[in-house]
Design a protein around this motif. Structure first.
Motif, mmCIF file in Angstrom:
data_model
loop_
_atom_site.group_PDB
_atom_site.id
_atom_site.type_symbol
_atom_site.label_atom_id
_atom_site.label_comp_id
_atom_site.label_asym_id
_atom_site.label_seq_id
_atom_site.Cartn_x
_atom_site.Cartn_y
_atom_site.Cartn_z
ATOM 1 N N TYR A 11 0.833 -1.197 0.000
ATOM 2 C CA TYR A 11 0.000 0.000 0.000
ATOM 3 C C TYR A 11 0.869 1.247 0.000
ATOM 4 C CZ TYR A 11 -4.202 -2.635 1.217
ATOM 5 O OH TYR A 11 -5.258 -3.487 1.203
ATOM 6 N N ASN A 12 0.299 2.340 -0.492
ATOM 7 C CA ASN A 12 0.885 3.660 -0.337
ATOM 8 C C ASN A 12 0.199 4.338 0.835
ATOM 9 O OD1 ASN A 12 2.828 3.755 -2.357
ATOM 10 N ND2 ASN A 12 1.303 4.211 -3.904
ATOM 11 N N ARG A 13 0.751 5.428 1.281
ATOM 12 C CA ARG A 13 0.206 6.139 2.423
ATOM 13 C C ARG A 13 0.150 7.626 2.091
ATOM 14 N NH1 ARG A 13 4.162 5.705 7.154
ATOM 15 N NH2 ARG A 13 5.133 7.312 5.924
ATOM 16 N N THR A 14 -0.967 8.280 2.420
ATOM 17 C CA THR A 14 -1.149 9.702 2.153
ATOM 18 C C THR A 14 -1.783 10.357 3.373
ATOM 19 O OG1 THR A 14 -1.504 9.265 -0.204
ATOM 20 C CG2 THR A 14 -2.277 11.380 0.623
ATOM 21 N N GLN A 15 -1.323 11.552 3.691
ATOM 22 C CA GLN A 15 -1.917 12.307 4.788
ATOM 23 C C GLN A 15 -2.997 13.211 4.223
ATOM 24 O OE1 GLN A 15 0.886 14.638 7.041
ATOM 25 N NE2 GLN A 15 -0.216 14.207 8.923
ATOM 26 N N ILE A 16 -4.195 13.192 4.847
ATOM 27 C CA ILE A 16 -5.318 13.999 4.372
ATOM 28 C C ILE A 16 -5.925 14.774 5.539
ATOM 29 C CG2 ILE A 16 -5.869 12.434 2.467
ATOM 30 C CD1 ILE A 16 -8.306 11.523 4.245
ATOM 31 N N PRO A 17 -6.519 15.941 5.248
ATOM 32 C CA PRO A 17 -7.219 16.683 6.310
ATOM 33 C C PRO A 17 -8.600 16.063 6.540
ATOM 34 C CG PRO A 17 -7.301 17.905 4.258
ATOM 35 C CD PRO A 17 -6.449 16.690 4.003
ATOM 36 N N VAL A 18 -9.017 15.981 7.805
ATOM 37 C CA VAL A 18 -10.356 15.483 8.141
ATOM 38 C C VAL A 18 -10.991 16.444 9.157
ATOM 39 C CG1 VAL A 18 -9.849 13.062 7.695
ATOM 40 C CG2 VAL A 18 -9.502 13.963 9.981
ATOM 41 N N VAL A 19 -12.326 16.467 9.158
ATOM 42 C CA VAL A 19 -13.077 17.268 10.119
ATOM 43 C C VAL A 19 -13.851 16.299 11.004
ATOM 44 C CG1 VAL A 19 -14.853 19.033 10.420
ATOM 45 C CG2 VAL A 19 -13.291 19.161 8.471
ATOM 46 N N LEU A 20 -13.649 16.406 12.317
ATOM 47 C CA LEU A 20 -14.335 15.539 13.264
ATOM 48 C C LEU A 20 -15.769 16.024 13.492
ATOM 49 C CD1 LEU A 20 -11.460 15.132 15.876
ATOM 50 C CD2 LEU A 20 -11.978 13.693 13.905
ATOM 51 N N ASP A 21 -16.587 15.183 14.080
ATOM 52 C CA ASP A 21 -17.985 15.542 14.344
ATOM 53 C C ASP A 21 -18.112 16.813 15.174
ATOM 54 O OD1 ASP A 21 -18.921 13.373 12.909
ATOM 55 O OD2 ASP A 21 -19.216 12.109 14.682
ATOM 56 N N ASP A 22 -17.143 17.065 16.048
ATOM 57 C CA ASP A 22 -17.212 18.260 16.892
ATOM 58 C C ASP A 22 -16.634 19.498 16.213
ATOM 59 O OD1 ASP A 22 -14.465 17.910 17.012
ATOM 60 O OD2 ASP A 22 -14.414 17.441 19.148
ATOM 61 N N GLY A 23 -16.270 19.378 14.923
ATOM 62 C CA GLY A 23 -15.775 20.521 14.158
ATOM 63 C C GLY A 23 -14.270 20.682 14.143
ATOM 64 N N ARG A 24 -13.568 19.947 15.007
ATOM 65 C CA ARG A 24 -12.106 20.048 15.001
ATOM 66 C C ARG A 24 -11.552 19.468 13.703
ATOM 67 N NH1 ARG A 24 -9.795 16.823 19.507
ATOM 68 N NH2 ARG A 24 -11.691 15.610 19.227
ATOM 69 N N GLU A 25 -10.458 20.059 13.239
ATOM 70 C CA GLU A 25 -9.783 19.585 12.040
ATOM 71 C C GLU A 25 -8.427 19.012 12.413
ATOM 72 O OE1 GLU A 25 -9.625 22.509 8.938
ATOM 73 O OE2 GLU A 25 -11.679 23.160 9.305
ATOM 74 N N ALA A 76 -5.007 13.095 8.997
ATOM 75 C CA ALA A 76 -5.056 11.643 9.218
ATOM 76 C C ALA A 76 -4.329 10.949 8.074
ATOM 77 C CB ALA A 76 -6.508 11.170 9.274
ATOM 78 N N TRP A 77 -3.794 9.773 8.356
ATOM 79 C CA TRP A 77 -3.131 8.975 7.333
ATOM 80 C C TRP A 77 -4.115 7.959 6.766
ATOM 81 C CZ3 TRP A 77 1.479 10.187 5.454
ATOM 82 C CH2 TRP A 77 2.343 10.945 6.237
ATOM 83 N N ILE A 78 -4.106 7.792 5.448
ATOM 84 C CA ILE A 78 -4.870 6.722 4.819
ATOM 85 C C ILE A 78 -3.895 5.841 4.043
ATOM 86 C CG2 ILE A 78 -7.020 8.030 4.658
ATOM 87 C CD1 ILE A 78 -6.379 8.371 1.625
#
Length: 61
Positions: free
Chosen positions: A17-31, A34-36
Motif C-alpha cells: 500500500y501507499n500512504r497519504t496524509q489527508i485533512p479530516v473534520v471531526l464531528d465536533d468541528g475540530r480539524e 489523518a493517514w490513509i
C-alpha cells in the motif's frame, strides 16, 4: 513525519500500500490530519486468483 513500525508493517507500506496524509473534520468541528493507506491504479496487478496466503508465499516481502 509519518507512521513507523507496526502500522506500516501491518499495511505493507511501502511495498504494497501507499500512504497519504489527508485533512479530516471531526464531528465536533475540530480539524486534523489523518493517514490513509491505499493502492494506486498502477499497483493493482495484485492478487488475481484471490488467494492472499498463496500470493504472500509467492511474493515474500
Amino acid at each position: 513525519t509519518g507512521l513507523k513500525g507496526s502500522y506500516d508493517a501491518l499495511e505493507g507500506y511501502p511495498s504494497f500500500y501507499n500512504r497519504t496524509q489527508i485533512p479530516v473534520v471531526l464531528d465536533d468541528g475540530r480539524e486534523l490530519d489523518a493517514w490513509i493507506y491505499h493502492i494506486d491504479e498502477e499497483q493493482k496487478e495484485g492478487v488475481a486468483h484471490g488467494d492472499w496466503v498463496k500470493y504472500l508465499e509467492e511474493n515474500p516481502r
